[in-house]
Design a protein around this motif. Structure first.
Motif, short mmCIF file in Angstrom:
data_model
loop_
_atom_site.label_atom_id
_atom_site.label_comp_id
_atom_site.label_asym_id
_atom_site.label_seq_id
_atom_site.Cartn_x
_atom_site.Cartn_y
_atom_site.Cartn_z
N UNK A 19 0.89 -1.17 0.00
CA UNK A 19 0.00 0.00 0.00
C UNK A 19 0.93 1.21 0.00
N UNK A 20 1.32 1.67 -1.17
CA UNK A 20 2.45 2.60 -1.20
C UNK A 20 2.39 3.56 -2.39
N UNK A 21 3.24 4.57 -2.33
CA UNK A 21 3.29 5.61 -3.36
C UNK A 21 4.74 5.94 -3.66
N UNK A 24 -9.98 11.39 7.61
CA UNK A 24 -9.43 12.06 6.42
C UNK A 24 -8.22 11.35 5.82
N UNK A 25 -7.98 10.10 6.19
CA UNK A 25 -6.83 9.40 5.59
C UNK A 25 -7.26 8.51 4.42
N UNK A 26 -8.54 8.48 4.15
CA UNK A 26 -9.10 7.70 3.04
C UNK A 26 -10.22 8.51 2.41
N UNK A 27 -10.38 8.39 1.09
CA UNK A 27 -11.53 9.02 0.41
C UNK A 27 -12.02 8.08 -0.67
N UNK A 28 -13.25 8.30 -1.08
CA UNK A 28 -13.79 7.49 -2.18
C UNK A 28 -13.20 7.99 -3.51
N UNK A 38 -19.72 1.04 -10.49
CA UNK A 38 -19.13 0.49 -9.26
C UNK A 38 -20.17 -0.30 -8.48
N UNK A 39 -19.91 -1.61 -8.29
CA UNK A 39 -20.79 -2.41 -7.44
C UNK A 39 -20.57 -2.00 -5.99
N UNK A 40 -19.34 -1.67 -5.67
CA UNK A 40 -18.97 -1.25 -4.31
C UNK A 40 -18.15 0.03 -4.42
N UNK A 41 -18.20 0.90 -3.41
CA UNK A 41 -17.33 2.09 -3.48
C UNK A 41 -15.86 1.68 -3.52
N UNK A 42 -15.06 2.45 -4.26
CA UNK A 42 -13.62 2.22 -4.31
C UNK A 42 -12.95 3.30 -3.47
N UNK A 43 -12.04 2.88 -2.60
CA UNK A 43 -11.39 3.82 -1.69
C UNK A 43 -9.90 3.91 -1.98
N UNK A 44 -9.33 5.09 -1.72
CA UNK A 44 -7.88 5.26 -1.80
C UNK A 44 -7.41 6.02 -0.56
N UNK A 45 -6.14 5.84 -0.19
CA UNK A 45 -5.56 6.63 0.87
C UNK A 45 -5.40 8.07 0.41
N UNK A 46 -5.51 9.03 1.33
CA UNK A 46 -5.31 10.43 0.97
C UNK A 46 -4.36 11.09 1.97
N UNK A 47 -3.43 11.91 1.52
CA UNK A 47 -3.19 12.29 0.12
C UNK A 47 -2.39 11.25 -0.66
N UNK A 63 -1.57 6.33 3.42
CA UNK A 63 -2.01 7.14 4.58
C UNK A 63 -2.69 6.31 5.68
N UNK A 64 -3.59 5.37 5.36
CA UNK A 64 -4.19 4.61 6.46
C UNK A 64 -3.16 3.75 7.20
N UNK A 65 -2.19 3.20 6.46
CA UNK A 65 -1.15 2.39 7.11
C UNK A 65 -0.32 3.28 8.03
N UNK A 66 -0.02 4.48 7.54
CA UNK A 66 0.78 5.39 8.37
C UNK A 66 0.03 5.73 9.65
N UNK A 67 -1.28 5.97 9.52
CA UNK A 67 -2.05 6.28 10.72
C UNK A 67 -2.04 5.09 11.69
#
Ligand SMILES: Cc1cc2nc3c(=O)[nH]c(=O)nc-3n(C[C@H](O)[C@H](O)[C@H](O)COP(=O)(O)OP(=O)(O)OC[C@H]3O[C@@H](n4cnc5c(N)ncnc54)[C@H](O)[C@@H]3O)c2cc1C
Length: 326
Positions: free
Chosen positions: A44-46, A79-83, A101-110, A114-118
């Motif tokens: 889960x990285x950038x 605020x560490x994830x957004x759709x 989209x059958x299900x919402x798709x989420x990404x870490x923000x920014x 971000x969620x792993x860091x939190x």
């Protein structure tokens, strides 16, 4: 839980290791995580450059399980994830269809991690520490690392939160039963291109599943929420193509994949780089949750034990923590 188990080492601070660590620490256990990378989050990285960023690992995640869905809601509130709502289509074959989209798709923000860091903030994590051997001495575990040699601290319990192949390497010398279970798992590679442009590019879609040629996924990274810097796109080669070219050089891979990307998007990037994932995902992920040897206080978790993907990794970490706590 075994009353003696107090000090727990977790090898791997991706989403599975972090989820196990959080669950155990909040149950009062003393947890120490180790990761060979410079930061937490694993796949889960950038990747970041001077004026650009691109998620070169997981592209987005979904939430089916109620516990994981509740966790995603907390990340949304923090605020560490957004759709992410890309214009998503299929390309090639009988492609060209818009996918709803059958299900919402989420990404870490920014950024994706971000969620792993939190999750890592309340945990003790030693990064840039590659565990290369485990040894059971009496009823304790000793850890040997590439960077610091034998660690002075011993542990009651060790959890491996690693891709299967990397877990097998460590298990081979200390637990043949778990090693043979993990050795049977085939993880697949993925060559990923990160592509930069001087200005926004709009081929009429933000993301596409590709059914023809060497690529299987193309996405406009800049269409994700809260992204900054230059216009960036991601292209992933298919598992079959990636595995067939896993030992190729980045230059060879770029030379072969760029024409395919340019053909689908209609524009050549200003700059491009390629990243090789040797263990991107698992062809047939198990559904056992995690592996646990109570006799040796040794456990294994990761996406490949729980259906794959980010959600599976988080659930696997929690599954293993439950083994220890019951
Ligand atoms: C290119 C790509 C695209 C993907 N796309 C998606 C997607 O769209 N949606 C989705 O849900 N999932 C996707 N995934 C899968 C998702 O990223 C994984 O399922 C999830 O992140 C796995 O988490 P994990 O904690 O099990 O393992 P990892 O994230 O791999 O964590 C393992 C950690 O262990 C560390 N480590 C390894 N060996 C050692 C060692 N010897 N000592 C110390 N540390 C060590 C690593 O540095 C790493 O941080 C994708 C993955 C890739 C690579």
């Amino acid at each position: 839980m075994n009353a003696k188990t107090q000090e727990i080492a977790i090898i791997g601070a991706g989403i599975a290791g972090l989820a196990a660590g959080q669950a155990l620490q909040s149950a009062g256990q003393r947890v120490q995580l180790f990761d060979k990378s410079r930061s937490t989050g694993g796949r889960l990285c950038t990747r970041r450059g001077e004026d650009w960023q691109a998620d070169h690992g997981a592209q987005y995640f979904t939430a089916r399980d109620p516990d994981f869905a509740a966790q995603v809601q907390r990340w949304l509130q923090d605020g560490v994830v957004a759709q992410w709502q890309p214009r998503l289509i299929t390309l090639g074959g009988d492609g060209g269809h818009r996918l709803d989209a059958a299900l919402p798709r989420y990404v870490g923000t920014p950024r994706m991690g971000a969620p792993a860091r939190q999750m890592s903030l309340g945990l003790s994590v030693e990064t840039q520490t590659t565990v290369n051997a485990l040894q059971r001495v009496g009823d304790r575990w000793q850890l040997h690392t590439l960077e610091h040699g034998l660690l002075p601290q011993n542990y009651d319990c060790v959890l491996l939160a690693l891709p299967a192949a990397q877990a097998t390497t460590l298990l081979q010398t200390c637990n043949s039963v778990l090693a043979s279970a993990t050795a049977d798992v085939t993880m697949r590679g993925c060559w990923t291109l990160m592509l930069r442009f001087a200005a926004p590019v709009d081929p009429g879609f933000d993301a596409a599943f590709v059914n023809e040629g060497p690529l299987s996924w193309i996405a406009r990274d800049s269409s994700k929420p809260q992204r900054s810097g230059s216009e960036t796109w991601i292209a992933q080669a298919s598992p079959v193509w990636s595995q067939a070219h896993i030992e190729a050089s980045a230059d060879e891979v770029l030379a072969q994949l760029l024409p395919a990307f340019n053909a689908w998007v209609g524009k050549a990037p200003l700059a491009a780089s390629a990243h090789r994932w040797r263990y991107a995902d698992c062809e047939s992920p198990a559904r056992v949750g995690s592996l646990w040897s109570a006799a040796e206080q040794l456990g294994v978790c990761g996406d490949w034990l729980n259906g794959g993907r980010v959600e599976g990794a988080w659930l696997s970490g929690r599954h293993l923590a439950k083994h220890l706590l019951t």
